[in-house]
Design a protein around this motif. Structure first.
Motif, PDB file in Angstrom:
ATOM      1  N   PRO A 206      -6.726  10.555  -0.522  1.00  0.00           N
ATOM      2  CA  PRO A 206      -6.082  10.408  -1.532  1.00  0.00           C
ATOM      3  C   PRO A 206      -4.522  10.315  -1.489  1.00  0.00           C
ATOM      4  O   PRO A 206      -3.952   9.383  -2.126  1.00  0.00           O
ATOM      5  N   GLN A 207      -3.770  10.832  -0.276  1.00  0.00           N
ATOM      6  CA  GLN A 207      -2.663  10.695  -0.094  1.00  0.00           C
ATOM      7  C   GLN A 207      -2.194   9.307   0.463  1.00  0.00           C
ATOM      8  O   GLN A 207      -1.341   8.846   0.701  1.00  0.00           O
ATOM      9  N   ASP A 208      -3.036   8.521   0.828  1.00  0.00           N
ATOM     10  CA  ASP A 208      -2.974   7.199   1.432  1.00  0.00           C
ATOM     11  C   ASP A 208      -3.098   6.233   0.164  1.00  0.00           C
ATOM     12  O   ASP A 208      -2.507   5.015   0.498  1.00  0.00           O
ATOM     13  N   HIS A 209      -2.918   6.538  -0.784  1.00  0.00           N
ATOM     14  CA  HIS A 209      -2.538   5.722  -1.970  1.00  0.00           C
ATOM     15  C   HIS A 209      -0.998   5.249  -2.154  1.00  0.00           C
ATOM     16  O   HIS A 209      -0.244   6.134  -1.796  1.00  0.00           O
ATOM     17  N   ASP A 210      -0.932   4.058  -2.427  1.00  0.00           N
ATOM     18  CA  ASP A 210       0.530   3.327  -2.210  1.00  0.00           C
ATOM     19  C   ASP A 210       1.012   3.297  -0.982  1.00  0.00           C
ATOM     20  O   ASP A 210       2.179   3.120  -0.899  1.00  0.00           O
ATOM     21  N   THR A 211       0.384   3.206   0.270  1.00  0.00           N
ATOM     22  CA  THR A 211       0.769   3.024   1.366  1.00  0.00           C
ATOM     23  C   THR A 211       0.351   1.626   2.083  1.00  0.00           C
ATOM     24  O   THR A 211      -0.481   1.064   1.262  1.00  0.00           O
ATOM     25  N   ASP A 212       1.202   1.335   3.024  1.00  0.00           N
ATOM     26  CA  ASP A 212       1.026  -0.171   3.599  1.00  0.00           C
ATOM     27  C   ASP A 212       0.013  -0.203   4.753  1.00  0.00           C
ATOM     28  O   ASP A 212      -0.238   0.692   5.522  1.00  0.00           O
ATOM     29  N   LEU A 213      -0.828  -1.406   4.805  1.00  0.00           N
ATOM     30  CA  LEU A 213      -1.620  -1.618   5.819  1.00  0.00           C
ATOM     31  C   LEU A 213      -1.456  -3.206   6.202  1.00  0.00           C
ATOM     32  O   LEU A 213      -1.325  -4.062   5.602  1.00  0.00           O
ATOM     33  N   THR A 214      -0.958  -3.342   7.849  1.00  0.00           N
ATOM     34  CA  THR A 214      -0.532  -4.603   8.033  1.00  0.00           C
ATOM     35  C   THR A 214      -1.611  -5.193   9.076  1.00  0.00           C
ATOM     36  O   THR A 214      -1.649  -4.223  10.207  1.00  0.00           O
ATOM     37  N   CYS A 215      -1.836  -6.379   9.280  1.00  0.00           N
ATOM     38  CA  CYS A 215      -2.384  -7.029   9.863  1.00  0.00           C
ATOM     39  C   CYS A 215      -1.615  -8.022  10.996  1.00  0.00           C
ATOM     40  O   CYS A 215      -0.937  -8.774  10.281  1.00  0.00           O
ATOM     41  N   HIS A 216      -1.609  -7.742  12.335  1.00  0.00           N
ATOM     42  CA  HIS A 216      -0.385  -8.562  13.117  1.00  0.00           C
ATOM     43  C   HIS A 216      -1.291  -9.408  14.102  1.00  0.00           C
ATOM     44  O   HIS A 216      -2.162  -9.025  14.562  1.00  0.00           O
ATOM     45  N   VAL A 217      -0.820 -10.612  14.062  1.00  0.00           N
ATOM     46  CA  VAL A 217      -1.491 -11.662  14.960  1.00  0.00           C
ATOM     47  C   VAL A 217      -0.159 -12.350  15.984  1.00  0.00           C
ATOM     48  O   VAL A 217       0.717 -12.903  15.476  1.00  0.00           O
ATOM     49  N   ASP A 218      -0.564 -12.131  17.302  1.00  0.00           N
ATOM     50  CA  ASP A 218       0.103 -12.613  18.281  1.00  0.00           C
ATOM     51  C   ASP A 218      -0.476 -13.725  18.846  1.00  0.00           C
ATOM     52  O   ASP A 218      -1.462 -14.088  19.446  1.00  0.00           O
ATOM     53  N   PHE A 219       0.620 -14.918  18.985  1.00  0.00           N
ATOM     54  CA  PHE A 219      -0.190 -16.217  19.576  1.00  0.00           C
ATOM     55  C   PHE A 219       0.463 -16.556  20.896  1.00  0.00           C
ATOM     56  O   PHE A 219       0.183 -17.504  21.417  1.00  0.00           O
ATOM     57  N   SER A 220       1.788 -16.184  21.232  1.00  0.00           N
ATOM     58  CA  SER A 220       2.186 -16.641  22.420  1.00  0.00           C
ATOM     59  C   SER A 220       2.945 -15.567  23.318  1.00  0.00           C
ATOM     60  O   SER A 220       3.217 -14.474  22.783  1.00  0.00           O
ATOM     61  N   ARG A 221       3.327 -15.848  24.561  1.00  0.00           N
ATOM     62  CA  ARG A 221       4.080 -14.614  25.393  1.00  0.00           C
ATOM     63  C   ARG A 221       5.621 -14.865  24.734  1.00  0.00           C
ATOM     64  O   ARG A 221       6.094 -13.981  25.286  1.00  0.00           O
ATOM     65  N   MET A 222       6.093 -15.609  24.086  1.00  0.00           N
ATOM     66  CA  MET A 222       7.462 -15.870  23.721  1.00  0.00           C
ATOM     67  C   MET A 222       7.869 -14.993  22.304  1.00  0.00           C
ATOM     68  O   MET A 222       8.770 -15.123  21.733  1.00  0.00           O
ATOM     69  N   GLY A 223       6.756 -14.073  21.931  1.00  0.00           N
ATOM     70  CA  GLY A 223       6.988 -13.184  20.784  1.00  0.00           C
ATOM     71  C   GLY A 223       6.723 -13.754  19.466  1.00  0.00           C
ATOM     72  O   GLY A 223       7.044 -13.333  18.263  1.00  0.00           O
ATOM     73  N   VAL A 224       6.168 -15.090  19.316  1.00  0.00           N
ATOM     74  CA  VAL A 224       5.619 -15.486  18.299  1.00  0.00           C
ATOM     75  C   VAL A 224       4.256 -15.086  17.546  1.00  0.00           C
ATOM     76  O   VAL A 224       3.465 -14.871  18.317  1.00  0.00           O
ATOM     77  N   SER A 225       4.470 -14.483  16.251  1.00  0.00           N
ATOM     78  CA  SER A 225       3.456 -13.881  15.337  1.00  0.00           C
ATOM     79  C   SER A 225       3.586 -14.198  14.157  1.00  0.00           C
ATOM     80  O   SER A 225       4.542 -14.601  13.835  1.00  0.00           O
ATOM     81  N   ALA A 226       2.567 -13.620  13.576  1.00  0.00           N
ATOM     82  CA  ALA A 226       2.386 -13.760  12.013  1.00  0.00           C
ATOM     83  C   ALA A 226       1.787 -12.522  11.612  1.00  0.00           C
ATOM     84  O   ALA A 226       0.815 -12.000  12.409  1.00  0.00           O
ATOM     85  N   GLN A 227       1.999 -12.093  10.394  1.00  0.00           N
ATOM     86  CA  GLN A 227       1.363 -10.756   9.964  1.00  0.00           C
ATOM     87  C   GLN A 227       1.160 -10.874   8.323  1.00  0.00           C
ATOM     88  O   GLN A 227       1.981 -11.575   7.912  1.00  0.00           O
ATOM     89  N   ARG A 228       0.638  -9.948   7.801  1.00  0.00           N
ATOM     90  CA  ARG A 228       0.123  -9.676   6.278  1.00  0.00           C
ATOM     91  C   ARG A 228       0.215  -8.285   5.979  1.00  0.00           C
ATOM     92  O   ARG A 228      -0.575  -7.665   6.675  1.00  0.00           O
ATOM     93  N   THR A 229       1.064  -7.778   5.052  1.00  0.00           N
ATOM     94  CA  THR A 229       0.807  -6.210   4.506  1.00  0.00           C
ATOM     95  C   THR A 229       0.305  -6.360   3.292  1.00  0.00           C
ATOM     96  O   THR A 229       0.638  -6.977   2.406  1.00  0.00           O
ATOM     97  N   VAL A 230      -0.671  -5.310   3.042  1.00  0.00           N
ATOM     98  CA  VAL A 230      -1.107  -5.238   1.889  1.00  0.00           C
ATOM     99  C   VAL A 230      -0.988  -3.686   1.604  1.00  0.00           C
ATOM    100  O   VAL A 230      -0.768  -2.700   2.129  1.00  0.00           O
ATOM    101  N   ARG A 231      -1.065  -3.278   0.239  1.00  0.00           N
ATOM    102  CA  ARG A 231      -0.688  -2.278  -0.317  1.00  0.00           C
ATOM    103  C   ARG A 231      -2.097  -1.524  -0.652  1.00  0.00           C
ATOM    104  O   ARG A 231      -2.846  -1.920  -1.572  1.00  0.00           O
ATOM    105  N   LEU A 232      -2.447  -0.319  -0.214  1.00  0.00           N
ATOM    106  CA  LEU A 232      -3.641   0.528  -0.610  1.00  0.00           C
ATOM    107  C   LEU A 232      -3.573   0.982  -1.935  1.00  0.00           C
ATOM    108  O   LEU A 232      -2.635   1.736  -2.226  1.00  0.00           O
TER     109      LEU A 232
END
Length: 597
Positions: A206-232
């Motif tokens: 119940p306390q997880d309501h309205d908290t964030d969940l993020t999926c992080h994707v790394d593509f290179s050694r240079m720190g290039v990445s993409a991510q998406r955050t959803v609200r529970l």
């Protein structure tokens, strides 16, 4: 830079004229920064001055590069150095000996943007630059984000599976790395990632309501990445029911929330809008209830608020308004007591005498006649909210102030002549005041008593006349009956007659009436004959004692009167007493005898 190209064109001019040299590669390729792209490429060349064992070498150069001096960005020749900026990122994956010039670009950088051409070398004759077909590479900023698939509403305590997907072609490219972040991941479990997606399982609380969940994707050694955050969104019962109020009929004006409001006052005729909102997951069904009557309700898929408009507030709108919010996990409500205020209305006076209401709804200027000495009670009544202050005055002087919650009552236990005059009831209220007056007229009790006496006398005379009429009718019937009995012929003596058949006997001429009266008196001293014309008293007693009798004179009729005057005879009364009846043998009387009584 133009000279090498010119020399290369001159040296390979004859080859350029040869149609056996051809290449197939897309003209333009776009790749986000940090990502990988594979560029398919095929070419053909003439079979001249080379055998199957002759090695074939391929090169990718930047536009304007001098093939004899500049380093290629990618090649399969082991003795040629490649450009430092593309080393390890650009790779010739195709086999030139088989006519393939495919290129893979990993971890694309912004400086990689430009035009590239391909060169093939095999034997002494095949040394050709494909200037007729350039590859245009364009590197853009990474804007694409992974997609996260998660149920809209999570049930607390029930495990859930979440999938993160990055839609990109990673053929011949290194796989990206997926990672998850969020406060709800204390009990997470991550499955092995595929080239395109990652799967996560966890149990929401119940306390997880309205908290964030993020999926992080790394593509290179240079720190290039993409991510998406959803609200529970974890399901929970309605909470924090809030009522907002607006007193202006303006659509642009938003009602102001009143968190601790339980009482509301509004003036009669005013515009009022009540707005109810509740925090719940899934959205709750809202409803407005007045007492036990549902006024309006909402749908879960509709707006998250429910309004109730009262365009012109009436006195009947007062009451307790309750906003209820309900979903499958529970319900909650908040109540608001509305009090509609209005000035005094329908001010009137009620008059009572001897604890009985005799007059109601007396208006202004009414005249009230009252008998001197009687008791009088005047009650002033009105409707208002809050209750008005009521009082009685006479000549500007207050007689009996009353509490605001009760009507003003004026008690006059005994009306006197000095009470005659005008009495005024005042109703004072913050929104307005009213008053009603009546004139008290006192009458003397003497005049009213003589009138009642006269009425009583008239009624008594009428009753006496009616009784006399009835009595005369009764007497007349009795006389007519006696007359009918007198006209009936008397039966003659017979030996079988009894004494009961001859109670009244007219005797023969004998001693004077005075002597007979004395004998009658001496024979019956205790019995006094009734006066002539009076009913016989023994007629009633004969029903109980038929053996104690006395004769009663018959009433004289007008026809017998002359005869009685001529004969000058009087009636004689005889009394026979029979103490007891006993049987005896009947004696036969000798012939020729006669019994005298």
């Amino acid at each position: 830079m133009l000279l090498p190209l010119l020399l290369s064109s001159l040296l390979g001019g004859s080859q350029a004229m040869d149609g056996s040299f051809s290449i197939q590669v897309q003209r333009s390729v776009t790749v986000p920064e940090g990502l990988c792209v594979s560029v398919p490429c095929n070419f053909s060349y003439p079979r001249k001055d080379w055998t199957e064992s002759t090695r074939a070498y391929g090169y990718w150069f930047r536009e304007r590069a001098e093939t004899s001096k500049d380093a290629p960005v990618a090649t399969n020749h082991p003795d040629r150095e490649v450009d430092m900026s593309t080393r390890g990122r650009f790779q010739l994956t195709g086999d030139p000996s088989k006519g393939s010039c495919s290129l893979v670009i990993r971890d694309a950088q912004m400086q990689d943007t430009g035009r590239y051409f391909f060169r093939v070398e095999r034997g002494s004759y095949v040394r050709f630059n494909f200037f007729n077909r350039f590859l245009h590479l364009k590197v853009t900023a990474l804007t694409q984000k992974p997609d996260v698939y998660i149920p809209e509403t999570l049930e607390p305590g029930r495990p859930v599976t979440v999938i993160c997907v990055f839609n990109w072609a990673f053929e011949n490219c290194p796989l990206p790395s997926f990672s998850w972040m969020g406060a709800a991941l204390s009990s997470r479990r991550t499955r092995p990632s595929s080239p395109h997606f990652s799967v996560l399982s966890f149990t929401p609380r119940p306390q997880d309501h309205d908290t964030d969940l993020t999926c992080h994707v790394d593509f290179s050694r240079m720190g290039v990445s993409a991510q998406r955050t959803v609200r529970l969104r974890v399901a929970y019962a309605p909470r924090d029911v809030v009522i907002s109020i607006s007193r202006d009929n303006t659509p642009a004006l938003e009602p102001q929330p009143q968190e601790n409001l339980t009482q509301l006052e509004a003036q009669k005729g005013q515009f009022l809008r009540l707005l109810c909102a509740a925090d719940s997951q899934p959205p709750a069904t809202l409803s407005w209830v007045l007492q036990d009557r549902v006024l309006s309700w909402s749908h879960p898929w509709g707006p998250r608020t429910l309004g109730l408009e009262l365009p012109r507030v009436k006195a009947g709108d007062s009451g307790r308004y309750t906003c209820r919010a309900e979903n499958r996990l529970g319900s909650q409500q908040r109540a608001l007591d509305l009090s509609v205020q209005y000035p005094p209305e329908n001010l009137r006076v009620m008059v009572s005498q001897a604890n009985r209401t005799v007059l109601e709804n007396l208006g202004n200027g009414t005249s009230l006649p009252v008998l001197e000495g009687q008791s009088l009670r005047l009650a002033c009544v009105t409707h208002s909210s809050p209750p008005a202050r009521l009082s009685w005055t006479r000549g500007g002087q207050t007689l009996s102030p009353s509490p605001p919650s009760d009507p003003a009552v004026l008690e006059l236990p005994r009306v006197q002549m000095e009470h005659e005059g005008e009495f005024t009831c005042h109703a004072q209220h913050p929104l307005g005041s009213q008053h009603v007056s009546l004139s008290l007229s006192v009458h003397y009790k003497k005049g009213l008593a003589s009138k009642e006496f006269f009425i009583g006398v008239v009624l008594g005379i009428m009753i006496m006349a009616l009784l006399c009429l009835c009595l005369s009718q009764i007497i007349m019937k009795i006389l007519l009956k006696k007359q009918a009995q007198a006209e009936t012929p008397r039966p003659r003596f017979s030996r079988h007659s009894t004494i009961l058949d001859y109670i009244n006997v007219v005797p023969k001429a004998g001693p004077p009436a005075q002597d007979r009266n004395e004998k009658a008196t001496s024979s019956s001293p205790s019995r006094t004959p009734p006066p002539p014309g009076a009913p016989c008293p023994e007629s009633k007693k004969n029903q109980k004692k038929p053996y104690q009798l006395f004769s009663c004179p018959e009433p004289k009729s007008s026809i017998q009167a002359p005869e009685a005057q001529k004969s000058q005879e009087e009636l004689h009364y005889a009394t026979l007493n029979f103490p007891g009846l006993r049987p005896r043998p009947e004696a036969r009387m000798p012939k020729g005898t006669q019994a005298d009584y």
